[in-house]
Write a protein that holds these residues in place. Structure first.
Motif, PDB file in Angstrom:
ATOM      1  N   PHE A   1       8.019  -5.982  15.151  1.00  0.00           N
ATOM      2  CA  PHE A   1       9.465  -5.765  15.169  1.00  0.00           C
ATOM      3  C   PHE A   1      10.028  -6.008  16.570  1.00  0.00           C
ATOM      4  CE2 PHE A   1      12.842  -2.705  16.239  1.00  0.00           C
ATOM      5  CZ  PHE A   1      13.845  -3.131  15.375  1.00  0.00           C
TER       6      PHE A   1
ATOM      7  N   ARG B   1       9.472  -9.978  17.702  1.00  0.00           N
ATOM      8  CA  ARG B   1       9.886 -11.133  16.910  1.00  0.00           C
ATOM      9  C   ARG B   1      11.313 -11.061  16.362  1.00  0.00           C
ATOM     10  NH1 ARG B   1       7.120 -15.100  18.213  1.00  0.00           N
ATOM     11  NH2 ARG B   1       7.493 -16.155  16.242  1.00  0.00           N
ATOM     12  N   ILE B   2      11.845  -9.852  16.169  1.00  0.00           N
ATOM     13  CA  ILE B   2      13.099  -9.731  15.424  1.00  0.00           C
ATOM     14  C   ILE B   2      14.293 -10.329  16.172  1.00  0.00           C
ATOM     15  CG2 ILE B   2      13.831  -7.440  16.242  1.00  0.00           C
ATOM     16  CD1 ILE B   2      13.839  -8.635  12.582  1.00  0.00           C
TER      17      ILE B   2
ATOM     18  N   TYR C   1      14.073 -14.065  15.994  1.00  0.00           N
ATOM     19  CA  TYR C   1      14.351 -14.550  14.641  1.00  0.00           C
ATOM     20  C   TYR C   1      15.847 -14.611  14.368  1.00  0.00           C
ATOM     21  CZ  TYR C   1      14.281 -14.720   9.508  1.00  0.00           C
ATOM     22  OH  TYR C   1      14.481 -15.067   8.194  1.00  0.00           O
ATOM     23  N   TYR C   2      16.565 -13.536  14.666  1.00  0.00           N
ATOM     24  CA  TYR C   2      17.987 -13.489  14.327  1.00  0.00           C
ATOM     25  C   TYR C   2      18.845 -14.352  15.255  1.00  0.00           C
ATOM     26  CZ  TYR C   2      17.892 -10.148  10.507  1.00  0.00           C
ATOM     27  OH  TYR C   2      17.689  -9.560   9.282  1.00  0.00           O
TER      28      TYR C   2
ATOM     29  N   LEU D   1      13.762  -6.916   6.558  1.00  0.00           N
ATOM     30  CA  LEU D   1      14.348  -7.303   7.843  1.00  0.00           C
ATOM     31  C   LEU D   1      14.377  -8.823   7.999  1.00  0.00           C
ATOM     32  CD1 LEU D   1      12.727  -4.780  10.361  1.00  0.00           C
ATOM     33  CD2 LEU D   1      15.182  -5.119  10.036  1.00  0.00           C
ATOM     34  N   TRP D   2      13.429  -9.490   7.350  1.00  0.00           N
ATOM     35  CA  TRP D   2      13.257 -10.934   7.530  1.00  0.00           C
ATOM     36  C   TRP D   2      13.867 -11.747   6.390  1.00  0.00           C
ATOM     37  CZ3 TRP D   2      11.150 -11.304  12.288  1.00  0.00           C
ATOM     38  CH2 TRP D   2      10.440 -10.193  12.753  1.00  0.00           C
ATOM     39  N   THR D   3      14.660 -11.099   5.532  1.00  0.00           N
ATOM     40  CA  THR D   3      15.223 -11.809   4.371  1.00  0.00           C
ATOM     41  C   THR D   3      16.741 -11.669   4.293  1.00  0.00           C
ATOM     42  OG1 THR D   3      14.913  -9.865   2.948  1.00  0.00           O
ATOM     43  CG2 THR D   3      13.097 -11.462   3.047  1.00  0.00           C
TER      44      THR D   3
ATOM     45  N   SER E   1       4.376 -16.971  11.322  1.00  0.00           N
ATOM     46  CA  SER E   1       5.793 -17.349  11.297  1.00  0.00           C
ATOM     47  C   SER E   1       5.976 -18.850  11.473  1.00  0.00           C
ATOM     48  CB  SER E   1       6.566 -16.588  12.384  1.00  0.00           C
ATOM     49  OG  SER E   1       6.062 -16.875  13.667  1.00  0.00           O
TER      50      SER E   1
ATOM     51  N   PHE F   1       8.884 -16.990   8.496  1.00  0.00           N
ATOM     52  CA  PHE F   1       9.111 -15.596   8.866  1.00  0.00           C
ATOM     53  C   PHE F   1       9.114 -14.659   7.656  1.00  0.00           C
ATOM     54  CE2 PHE F   1      10.440 -17.562  12.784  1.00  0.00           C
ATOM     55  CZ  PHE F   1      10.135 -16.615  13.753  1.00  0.00           C
ATOM     56  N   ILE F   2       9.602 -15.140   6.520  1.00  0.00           N
ATOM     57  CA  ILE F   2       9.659 -14.275   5.339  1.00  0.00           C
ATOM     58  C   ILE F   2       8.252 -13.892   4.881  1.00  0.00           C
ATOM     59  CG2 ILE F   2      10.328 -14.150   2.912  1.00  0.00           C
ATOM     60  CD1 ILE F   2      12.757 -15.849   3.588  1.00  0.00           C
TER      61      ILE F   2
ATOM     62  N   GLY G   1       6.713 -11.550   7.304  1.00  0.00           N
ATOM     63  CA  GLY G   1       7.205 -10.196   7.076  1.00  0.00           C
ATOM     64  C   GLY G   1       6.536  -9.535   5.887  1.00  0.00           C
TER      65      GLY G   1
END
Length: 239
Positions: A24, A27-28, A31-32, A93-95, A166, A171-172, A175
């Motif tokens: 978390f 990577r988060i 990712y965003y 979080l990844w979707t 990833s 990423f999905i 996750g």
């Protein structure tokens, strides 16, 4: 040997916690902002709001577990029944649904709150079991060593496997796989765990308002809040 095996299974909770926290944390944001295109300034505002909640939810979740009374005890239900929701919230979080800037920002903020609340409730309950699992100094040394070994393995998975996943499967799926590890780790950690109900004393409970007053009156805690908000503000400035 039986005690060592018990310590190993309980330590899988530390394995799960390390994966959740490290993947978390590392990577988060990438990712965003870099992959999905969330505006960095917007991300900074979201992290600031999240940071405020993150500074007060731990004492609140501690109060929730302290005041819980079930046949399974005060802590075990939150770890056992929280394992799958925690893994699912990590996965979600990844979707994000679509790439609309406002929808993306709203989804990110909502999922941060959901994930962090379940995470705090689960990890606080899990760590509170430590003194009951290991009653003697010798047991605590052994258990701490086993916990650190599994945490190190989880750290390697977080820093090596998560980026590879990833890049290769997306990423999905990363996750989903890591969320599965998180849920499985916490479920394994509760094998054979039984709380000693004789240690529960109703007169030891402090009300939520009183607990918050104690926490907020702590000078070190105030400095922690300032440091945490400063960190989130840096995200905003960099954006």
């Amino acid at each position: 040997m039986k005690k060592l095996l018990f310590h190993i299974t309980y330590s899988f909770g530390n394995f799960a916690n390390t994966i959740a926290y490290q993947v978390f944390g590392n990577r988060i944001q990438f990712y965003y902002v870099d992959i999905l295109g969330l505006n960095a300034a917007t991300a900074g505002i979201i992290w600031t709001i999240y940071g405020i909640w993150n500074t007060i939810n731990d004492p609140l979740m501690g109060q929730v577990t302290d005041r819980t009374r079930t046949r399974m005890g005060r802590r075990v239900p939150y770890v056992f029944f929280g394992a799958i929701p925690l893994g699912l919230s990590f996965f979600f979080l990844w979707t994000p649904p679509g790439k609309s800037p406002w929808m993306l920002a709203a989804y990110f903020l909502i999922m941060l709150f959901i994930f962090d609340t379940i995470y705090s409730l689960t990890i606080i309950a899990y760590n509170a079991l430590f003194p009951e699992i290991a009653r003697t100094v010798k047991d605590r040394v052994q258990l701490s060593a086993v916990r650190e070994i599994l945490a190190t393995i989880a750290l390697l998975l977080s820093y090596i496997a998560a980026p590879i996943l990833s890049e290769t499967v997306g990423f999905i799926w990363m996750g989903a796989i890591m969320g599965g590890f998180i849920s499985l780790g916490y479920l394994i950690s509760m094998i054979g765990v039984k709380e000693d109900k004789s240690l529960i004393k109703d007169d030891d409970n402090v009300g939520i308002k009183a607990a918050l007053k104690i926490v907020l009156s702590s000078i070190p805690f105030r400095w922690f809040v300032v440091a945490n908000l400063t960190k989130e503000y840096v995200f905003l400035i960099l954006g």
